[in-house]
Scaffold this motif. Structure first.
Motif, PDB file in Angstrom:
ATOM      1  N   ILE A 357     -12.046  43.014  37.838  1.00 50.55           N
ATOM      2  CA  ILE A 357     -12.171  42.013  38.893  1.00 50.55           C
ATOM      3  C   ILE A 357     -13.647  42.009  39.266  1.00 50.55           C
ATOM      4  O   ILE A 357     -14.150  42.984  39.834  1.00 50.55           O
ATOM      5  CB  ILE A 357     -11.293  42.344  40.111  1.00 50.55           C
ATOM      6  N   VAL A 358     -14.344  40.946  38.927  1.00 50.09           N
ATOM      7  CA  VAL A 358     -15.802  40.912  39.022  1.00 50.09           C
ATOM      8  C   VAL A 358     -16.216  40.286  40.351  1.00 50.09           C
ATOM      9  O   VAL A 358     -15.853  39.144  40.658  1.00 50.09           O
ATOM     10  CB  VAL A 358     -16.419  40.125  37.856  1.00 50.09           C
ATOM     11  N   GLU A 359     -16.966  41.032  41.119  1.00 49.81           N
ATOM     12  CA  GLU A 359     -17.406  40.569  42.431  1.00 49.81           C
ATOM     13  C   GLU A 359     -18.320  39.357  42.292  1.00 49.81           C
ATOM     14  O   GLU A 359     -19.264  39.342  41.502  1.00 49.81           O
ATOM     15  CB  GLU A 359     -18.148  41.692  43.157  1.00 49.81           C
ATOM     16  N   GLY A 360     -18.024  38.317  43.068  1.00 52.57           N
ATOM     17  CA  GLY A 360     -18.866  37.128  43.118  1.00 52.57           C
ATOM     18  C   GLY A 360     -18.709  36.177  41.948  1.00 52.57           C
ATOM     19  O   GLY A 360     -19.369  35.135  41.905  1.00 52.57           O
ATOM     20  N   MET A 361     -17.834  36.479  41.003  1.00 55.90           N
ATOM     21  CA  MET A 361     -17.669  35.629  39.816  1.00 55.90           C
ATOM     22  C   MET A 361     -16.660  34.529  40.084  1.00 55.90           C
ATOM     23  O   MET A 361     -15.603  34.762  40.657  1.00 55.90           O
ATOM     24  CB  MET A 361     -17.213  36.473  38.626  1.00 55.90           C
ATOM     25  N   GLY A 362     -16.999  33.317  39.663  1.00 57.69           N
ATOM     26  CA  GLY A 362     -16.114  32.184  39.810  1.00 57.69           C
ATOM     27  C   GLY A 362     -15.219  31.993  38.604  1.00 57.69           C
ATOM     28  O   GLY A 362     -14.863  32.950  37.914  1.00 57.69           O
ATOM     29  N   HIS A 363     -14.899  30.740  38.314  1.00 60.13           N
ATOM     30  CA  HIS A 363     -13.901  30.419  37.301  1.00 60.13           C
ATOM     31  C   HIS A 363     -14.489  30.236  35.901  1.00 60.13           C
ATOM     32  O   HIS A 363     -13.727  30.149  34.932  1.00 60.13           O
ATOM     33  CB  HIS A 363     -13.149  29.144  37.706  1.00 60.13           C
TER      34      HIS A 363
END
Length: 391
Positions: A357-363
């Motif tokens: 789960i990558v912090e700050g990553m969108g779609h």
């Protein structure tokens, strides 16, 4: 209705159509192989599916795109793997049924049927044997699927687990569920039914896919050079079918014609003012091309995504057969298209070798975090090749 939060970041369509860089937004990358394959005989077909292979290397990379997107949505990866590293990788990209150069049959679409379409293409190009032996010798496919493409990839892995050397499921879900409050869910559904200008629609799409911080940053695309990049041609003229009435109210027919005039197409690829400018340009190349993009295909693919469902038991069985160490599941905590609880549940079901789960990553990390994303896929391919004794 209030304007979208990122309205000040995203340029208008009229601005983009006048931008000298607009005709160069889509990379004109020449495939090593391509074709239209009749698929789905006995499954509602046949109809034609468009496919391309870029590169001629031994590592076979299958890229599966998501909802309402074309082969060119992978262009940063196609450029990197299939052209700049063409001797190492062969990259297969397709237009899923309903989009791009593939046919758009009016029928029920499902992630399972779309996986069957892809299996036919893989068999046709010789990447998959009709009778796949259950040995490591058969594992030659490195599969990457994003969003709806990740749902198709799940179905593919359930069907041909012993053909898969590595599996990367990006910003996708075992099933689409309501993870918001009742009020938020109702507001989102109502929003989908409200008619919008193209400017508002593009703004909303940008807001759902990307972070506001990335949209505001200078254009970070690595551009090909027709004089040095292998099998890269100069920019092609833009879409041939122009629906000026569907462009923003402040974009006149003259604006549209000027933005699309083939005689104005530069001979090299140009940068944009910001990432938001490049996104709008690429989106408008798609939306203005009625032959490749339409509401019918969009809605039919949307139904496929909405009805996709893999149970915990099905995914655990798939992971057992593929091998958990071969699987990456990655989701962004800033994804506003498929919310992060979907990613957490997919990780829980599959128990992959790597769950992030990558912090700050969108779609869309393939665009927003392109360099890092490409390196991640390189690492997954290298792992699979090592496990199969090819590296």
């Amino acid at each position: 209705m209030a304007p979208p939060q990122n309205a000040r970041l995203v340029p208008t369509v009229a601005e983009i159509l006048k931008d000298p860089a607009f005709p160069t937004a889509i990379f004109n990358l020449e495939p090593d192989q391509s074709g239209l394959l009749p698929v789905a005989e006995g499954r509602g077909g046949p109809f034609n599916l468009s496919w391309e292979i870029h590169g001629h290397g031994p590592i076979k990379l299958v890229l599966i795109m998501g909802l309402a997107s074309l082969k060119t949505s992978w262009q940063r990866q196609t450029l990197h793997f299939g052209h700049q590293h063409a001797s190492e990788y062969s990259v297969l990209v397709i237009d899923n049924r309903g989009m791009g150069d593939s046919d758009k049959p009016l029928m029920r679409y499902s992630s399972s049927e779309m996986a069957s379409d892809l299996i036919e293409v893989l068999t046709h190009v010789g990447w998959l044997r009709a009778q796949q032996p259950s040995t490591s010798e058969a594992r030659n496919l490195h599969v990457v699927g994003i969003s709806l493409g990740g749902m198709i990839a799940q179905e593919l892995a359930c069907r041909i687990p012993t053909a898969i050397s590595s599996l990367s499921l990006i910003c996708t879900a075992a099933a689409i569920e309501n993870t918001t409050t009742w009020a938020e869910n109702m507001a989102n559904r109502v929003s989908m039914l409200v008619p919008k200008s193209v400017d508002r629609s593009v703004n909303d799409t940008a807001s759902q896919i990307f972070s506001h911080e990335w949209l505001a940053q200078p254009d970070d695309a690595v551009l090909p050079d027709p004089s040095t990049t292998p099998k890269c041609l100069p920019p092609a003229p833009g879409p041939h079918i122009i629906r000026a009435s569907e462009v923003a109210a402040d974009a006149s027919a003259k604006d549209v014609a000027g933005g699309m005039n083939p005689t104005n197409t530069p001979t090299k690829y140009l940068g944009f003012q910001s990432n938001a400018h490049r996104f709008v340009a690429q989106e408008m190349h798609k939306r203005l091309d009625a032959a490749r993009f339409g509401i019918k295909g969009f809605l039919l693919q949307l139904i496929a995504a909405g009805w996709h469902h893999k149970s915990a038991e099905q995914l655990k069985e798939m992971a057992d057969k593929v091998g958990r160490e071969r699987i990456l599941v990655m989701h962004g905590d800033a994804d506003r298209m498929i919310s992060v609880p979907h990613g957490r549940k997919l990780i829980e079901y599959i128990e992959p070798g790597v769950g992030k789960i990558v912090e700050g990553m969108g779609h869309a990390p393939l665009v927003e975090k392109c360099g890092w994303f490409n390196k991640t896929i390189e690492e997954r391919c290298a792992l699979g090749e090592r496990l199969d004794g090819r590296a």
